[in-house]
Design a protein around this motif. Structure first.
Motif, PDB file in Angstrom:
ATOM      1  N   ALA A   1       0.831  -1.212   0.000  1.00 41.40           N
ATOM      2  CA  ALA A   1       0.000   0.000   0.000  1.00 41.40           C
ATOM      3  C   ALA A   1       0.864   1.259   0.000  1.00 41.40           C
ATOM      4  CB  ALA A   1      -0.947  -0.004   1.196  1.00 41.40           C
ATOM      5  N   THR A   2       1.976   1.246   0.727  1.00 40.27           N
ATOM      6  CA  THR A   2       2.845   2.426   0.760  1.00 40.27           C
ATOM      7  C   THR A   2       3.437   2.703  -0.621  1.00 40.27           C
ATOM      8  OG1 THR A   2       4.662   1.024   1.534  1.00 40.27           O
ATOM      9  CG2 THR A   2       3.461   2.259   3.212  1.00 40.27           C
ATOM     10  N   THR A   3       3.758   1.644  -1.359  1.00 38.10           N
ATOM     11  CA  THR A   3       4.300   1.809  -2.712  1.00 38.10           C
ATOM     12  C   THR A   3       3.239   2.430  -3.620  1.00 38.10           C
ATOM     13  OG1 THR A   3       5.764  -0.100  -2.423  1.00 38.10           O
ATOM     14  CG2 THR A   3       5.308   0.590  -4.684  1.00 38.10           C
ATOM     15  N   ILE A   4       2.003   1.914  -3.529  1.00 36.74           N
ATOM     16  CA  ILE A   4       0.913   2.469  -4.348  1.00 36.74           C
ATOM     17  C   ILE A   4       0.711   3.939  -4.017  1.00 36.74           C
ATOM     18  CG2 ILE A   4      -1.570   2.373  -4.831  1.00 36.74           C
ATOM     19  CD1 ILE A   4      -1.400  -0.677  -4.262  1.00 36.74           C
ATOM     20  N   SER A   5       0.665   4.262  -2.727  1.00 36.56           N
ATOM     21  CA  SER A   5       0.445   5.642  -2.289  1.00 36.56           C
ATOM     22  C   SER A   5       1.554   6.571  -2.784  1.00 36.56           C
ATOM     23  CB  SER A   5       0.356   5.677  -0.758  1.00 36.56           C
ATOM     24  OG  SER A   5       0.050   6.963  -0.321  1.00 36.56           O
ATOM     25  N   GLU A   6       2.809   6.122  -2.670  1.00 35.42           N
ATOM     26  CA  GLU A   6       3.940   6.937  -3.138  1.00 35.42           C
ATOM     27  C   GLU A   6       3.873   7.139  -4.652  1.00 35.42           C
ATOM     28  OE1 GLU A   6       7.347   4.822  -1.703  1.00 35.42           O
ATOM     29  OE2 GLU A   6       6.998   5.442   0.375  1.00 35.42           O
ATOM     30  N   ARG A   7       3.516   6.096  -5.373  1.00 34.93           N
ATOM     31  CA  ARG A   7       3.414   6.194  -6.831  1.00 34.93           C
ATOM     32  C   ARG A   7       2.333   7.202  -7.229  1.00 34.93           C
ATOM     33  NH1 ARG A   7       3.615  -0.205  -8.616  1.00 34.93           N
ATOM     34  NH2 ARG A   7       5.873  -0.455  -8.475  1.00 34.93           N
ATOM     35  N   LEU A   8       1.189   7.131  -6.575  1.00 35.26           N
ATOM     36  CA  LEU A   8       0.104   8.070  -6.875  1.00 35.26           C
ATOM     37  C   LEU A   8       0.541   9.499  -6.564  1.00 35.26           C
ATOM     38  CD1 LEU A   8      -2.920   6.013  -5.514  1.00 35.26           C
ATOM     39  CD2 LEU A   8      -2.389   6.502  -7.915  1.00 35.26           C
ATOM     40  N   GLY A   9       1.282   9.664  -5.462  1.00 39.10           N
ATOM     41  CA  GLY A   9       1.794  10.984  -5.096  1.00 39.10           C
ATOM     42  C   GLY A   9       2.765  11.545  -6.115  1.00 39.10           C
ATOM     43  N   ARG A  10       3.425  10.650  -6.860  1.00 38.35           N
ATOM     44  CA  ARG A  10       4.359  11.076  -7.908  1.00 38.35           C
ATOM     45  C   ARG A  10       3.677  11.217  -9.262  1.00 38.35           C
ATOM     46  NH1 ARG A  10       7.900   6.554  -7.566  1.00 38.35           N
ATOM     47  NH2 ARG A  10       7.966   6.176  -5.362  1.00 38.35           N
ATOM     48  N   GLY A  11       2.342  11.030  -9.289  1.00 45.09           N
ATOM     49  CA  GLY A  11       1.601  11.252 -10.529  1.00 45.09           C
ATOM     50  C   GLY A  11       1.432  10.047 -11.429  1.00 45.09           C
ATOM     51  N   TRP A  12       1.720   8.845 -10.927  1.00 45.63           N
ATOM     52  CA  TRP A  12       1.540   7.649 -11.752  1.00 45.63           C
ATOM     53  C   TRP A  12       0.062   7.479 -12.082  1.00 45.63           C
ATOM     54  CZ3 TRP A  12       4.624   2.613 -11.239  1.00 45.63           C
ATOM     55  CH2 TRP A  12       5.989   2.869 -11.087  1.00 45.63           C
ATOM     56  N   PRO A  13      -0.268   6.898 -13.245  1.00 41.64           N
ATOM     57  CA  PRO A  13      -1.661   6.521 -13.527  1.00 41.64           C
ATOM     58  C   PRO A  13      -2.116   5.471 -12.505  1.00 41.64           C
ATOM     59  CG  PRO A  13      -0.302   6.396 -15.517  1.00 41.64           C
ATOM     60  CD  PRO A  13       0.633   6.618 -14.365  1.00 41.64           C
ATOM     61  N   ILE A  14      -3.370   5.483 -12.120  1.00 39.02           N
ATOM     62  CA  ILE A  14      -3.870   4.598 -11.067  1.00 39.02           C
ATOM     63  C   ILE A  14      -3.589   3.125 -11.377  1.00 39.02           C
ATOM     64  CG2 ILE A  14      -5.946   3.772  -9.877  1.00 39.02           C
ATOM     65  CD1 ILE A  14      -7.064   6.613 -10.127  1.00 39.02           C
ATOM     66  N   HIS A  15      -3.872   2.692 -12.594  1.00 30.35           N
ATOM     67  CA  HIS A  15      -3.674   1.275 -12.947  1.00 30.35           C
ATOM     68  C   HIS A  15      -2.212   0.860 -12.771  1.00 30.35           C
ATOM     69  CE1 HIS A  15      -3.253  -2.352 -15.391  1.00 30.35           C
ATOM     70  NE2 HIS A  15      -4.524  -2.580 -15.062  1.00 30.35           N
ATOM     71  N   ASP A  16      -1.286   1.682 -13.250  1.00 30.37           N
ATOM     72  CA  ASP A  16       0.141   1.361 -13.130  1.00 30.37           C
ATOM     73  C   ASP A  16       0.584   1.366 -11.672  1.00 30.37           C
ATOM     74  OD1 ASP A  16       0.187   1.234 -15.867  1.00 30.37           O
ATOM     75  OD2 ASP A  16       1.300   3.101 -16.152  1.00 30.37           O
ATOM     76  N   ALA A  17       0.102   2.345 -10.905  1.00 29.38           N
ATOM     77  CA  ALA A  17       0.481   2.445  -9.495  1.00 29.38           C
ATOM     78  C   ALA A  17       0.076   1.191  -8.728  1.00 29.38           C
ATOM     79  CB  ALA A  17      -0.165   3.672  -8.857  1.00 29.38           C
TER      80      ALA A  17
END
Length: 192
Positions: A118-134
């Motif tokens: 979950a922390t990886t997903i959250s960090e990815r979203l915070g960096r602007g990753w598309p939701i599916h990729d995150a």
């Protein structure tokens, strides 16, 4: 008002009923701001009668607590259930809800489903990753990361800008910067 002797005054379920009312009505209750302060109320049927509450909800399974299905609505038969701590944690109003292809789940549930922390997903979203990729892009293991770093180094040796090299190598720009510094490559050629 008619009072019934229910024989539950020292029971766990009675204590839950009392605490439910308190957090919705007692301004001195430590949890009032999250319940009564947000407009959450107890239906009059339950407010006036523990017996009605018990008749509607029954006894909870072991380790289950009272949960509102819709966290923005009050306590009533149609909006309450006995739920595990895990299910309740998914139903908090502070949860980040994410939708992919019409399916909406909280971040923790997507994490369990995809296997990505979950922390990886959250960090990815915070960096602007598309939701599916995150959610679904598997984190790199050390061997894969080293191969991508090697590719980025080769690109930079050919005078490719660091941001472009990171993009072409398929790694995050800031990860590349961090690894360059860690490797002691701080000259301006690499840190453009």
């Amino acid at each position: 008002m008619v009072y019934f002797v229910h024989g539950h005054s020292r029971s766990n379920i009675y204590r839950r009923w009392v605490l439910m009312i308190s957090r919705c009505e007692n301004m001195n209750d430590i949890s009032y701001r999250y319940y009564g302060g947000r407009g959450i109320k107890v239906c009059s049927r339950w407010r006036l009668s523990f017996k009605s509450f018990l008749d509607d909800m029954g006894y909870p399974p072991s380790k289950f607590t009272l949960d509102r299905i819709d966290a923005s609505k009050g306590y009533s038969k149609s909006n309450c259930r006995w739920a595990s701590k895990r299910l309740q944690a998914q139903n908090r109003s502070s949860n980040k809800m994410l939708t992919i292809s019409g399916t909406t789940l909280c971040l923790e549930e997507w994490s369990r489903k995809s296997g990505v922390p979950a922390t990886t997903i959250s960090e990815r979203l915070g960096r602007g990753w598309p939701i599916h990729d995150a959610i679904y892009k598997t984190p790199l293991n050390k061997k894969s990361r080293n191969a991508e770093m090697h590719k980025a180094f080769l690109l930079m040796q050919n005078e490719v800008h660091k941001k472009a090299a990171a993009r072409q190598a398929g790694i995050n720009y800031w990860t590349l910067c961090k690894l360059l510094r860690k490797a002691g490559l701080t000259d301006k050629k690499y840190l453009k």
